[in-house]
Scaffold this active site. Structure first.
Site, mmCIF file in Angstrom:
data_model
loop_
_atom_site.group_PDB
_atom_site.id
_atom_site.type_symbol
_atom_site.label_atom_id
_atom_site.label_comp_id
_atom_site.label_asym_id
_atom_site.label_seq_id
_atom_site.Cartn_x
_atom_site.Cartn_y
_atom_site.Cartn_z
ATOM 1 N N VAL A 155 0.737 -1.207 -0.070
ATOM 2 C CA VAL A 155 0.122 0.064 -0.097
ATOM 3 C C VAL A 155 0.857 1.402 -0.011
ATOM 4 O O VAL A 155 1.770 1.225 1.049
ATOM 5 C CB VAL A 155 -0.889 -0.018 1.272
ATOM 6 C CG1 VAL A 155 -1.819 1.376 1.216
ATOM 7 C CG2 VAL A 155 -1.940 -1.334 1.348
ATOM 8 N N LYS A 156 0.767 2.032 -0.988
ATOM 9 C CA LYS A 156 1.470 3.257 -1.102
ATOM 10 C C LYS A 156 0.819 4.234 -0.233
ATOM 11 O O LYS A 156 -0.372 4.716 -0.328
ATOM 12 C CB LYS A 156 1.602 3.889 -2.554
ATOM 13 C CG LYS A 156 2.669 4.046 -3.065
ATOM 14 C CD LYS A 156 2.632 4.568 -4.484
ATOM 15 C CE LYS A 156 4.091 4.511 -5.070
ATOM 16 N NZ LYS A 156 4.012 5.316 -6.381
ATOM 17 N N VAL A 157 1.464 4.979 0.474
ATOM 18 C CA VAL A 157 0.989 5.971 1.443
ATOM 19 C C VAL A 157 1.865 7.324 1.565
ATOM 20 O O VAL A 157 3.121 7.160 1.537
ATOM 21 C CB VAL A 157 1.099 5.251 2.952
ATOM 22 C CG1 VAL A 157 0.611 6.096 4.044
ATOM 23 C CG2 VAL A 157 0.307 3.814 3.219
#
Ligand code: E4P
Length: 220
Positions: free
Chosen positions: A85-87
């Site tokens: 997950v890119k945050v």
């Protein structure tokens, strides 16, 4: 250094994977929009990428508040075992990273532009940290020296979990060379740059002379 492909284009991913060099893929909203992606197809598209790639696939959470990032992160992580997950590297992103990491969900802290941001991302539990190189160059600053600082600073500490630096926003073969000399764990590169990495005029010239000389052998 490992290579990730920075694209949402399935044909590019399929082709680059056939070269045996792709260890993962990174996507972002811009890259998905560039291929004409539609919201209704987004989850299926990420699933398709994950099926093509033997490695982590970063899919970006687009929420700004921690509750939204966490909810999106859980949804994205459920799409396939290899989703990361890119945050965003913000306070809300750090808080979301802490929760997602505690649930065993890998995160890639994106839009990282400083050593303090990278240190905080690692402390919050980020599995990957993406310092952006090209966007510094875009504003006439030195993205490579920023990357160097981030890699050196992170090497000083043990964060108690694996953390890898992804040299991101890569625009040229020189960026890749410098990232490798610095010791970045990964470079995520657009397909166009990846193609250029394998080319060299002396390789072409060598092939031409070998072909000409082989013809002499054939004709002898
Ligand atoms: C990384 O994960 C990003 O998707 C990407 O490298 C951003 O690159 P850009 O600055 O060329 O948009």
């Amino acid at each position: 250094m490992k290579f990730f492909l920075d694209t949402a284009d399935l044909a590019e991913i399929e082709e680059a994977c056939s070269w045996g060099v792709v260890a993962g893929v990174t996507t972002n909203p811009t890259l998905y929009a560039r291929i004409g992606g539609k919201l209704a197809d987004f989850n299926d598209h990420i699933r398709r990428i994950c099926a093509l790639v033997d490695g982590p696939v970063s899919a970006e959470a687009t929420g700004a508040e921690r509750a939204d990032i966490i909810a999106q992160g859980r949804e994205l992580a459920a799409l396939a075992a290899n989703v990361t997950v890119k945050v965003p590297t913000t306070i809300e992103g750090l808080a979301a990273t802490k929760v997602l990491a505690a649930e065993g969900i890998d995160t890639n802290l994106t839009l990282c532009f400083s050593v303090p941001q990278a240190l905080l991302a690692a402390r919050a539990g980020a599995r990957y940290i993406s310092p952006f190189v090209g966007r510094f160059d875009d504003i006439s600053e030195d993205g490579i020296s920023q990357l160097d600082d981030v890699v050196s600073a992170l090497e000083n500490y043990d964060f108690g979990h694996p953390v890898e630096v992804i040299a991101a926003s890569i625009r040229s073969a020189n960026h890749v060379t410098q990232a490798a000399l610095i010791g970045a764990d990964i470079a995520t590169v657009p397909f166009g740059v990846l193609k250029k990495l394998v080319s060299h005029p002396l390789t072409d010239r060598g092939l031409e002379s070998f072909a000409a000389d082989w013809q002499k052998v054939v004709n002898a």
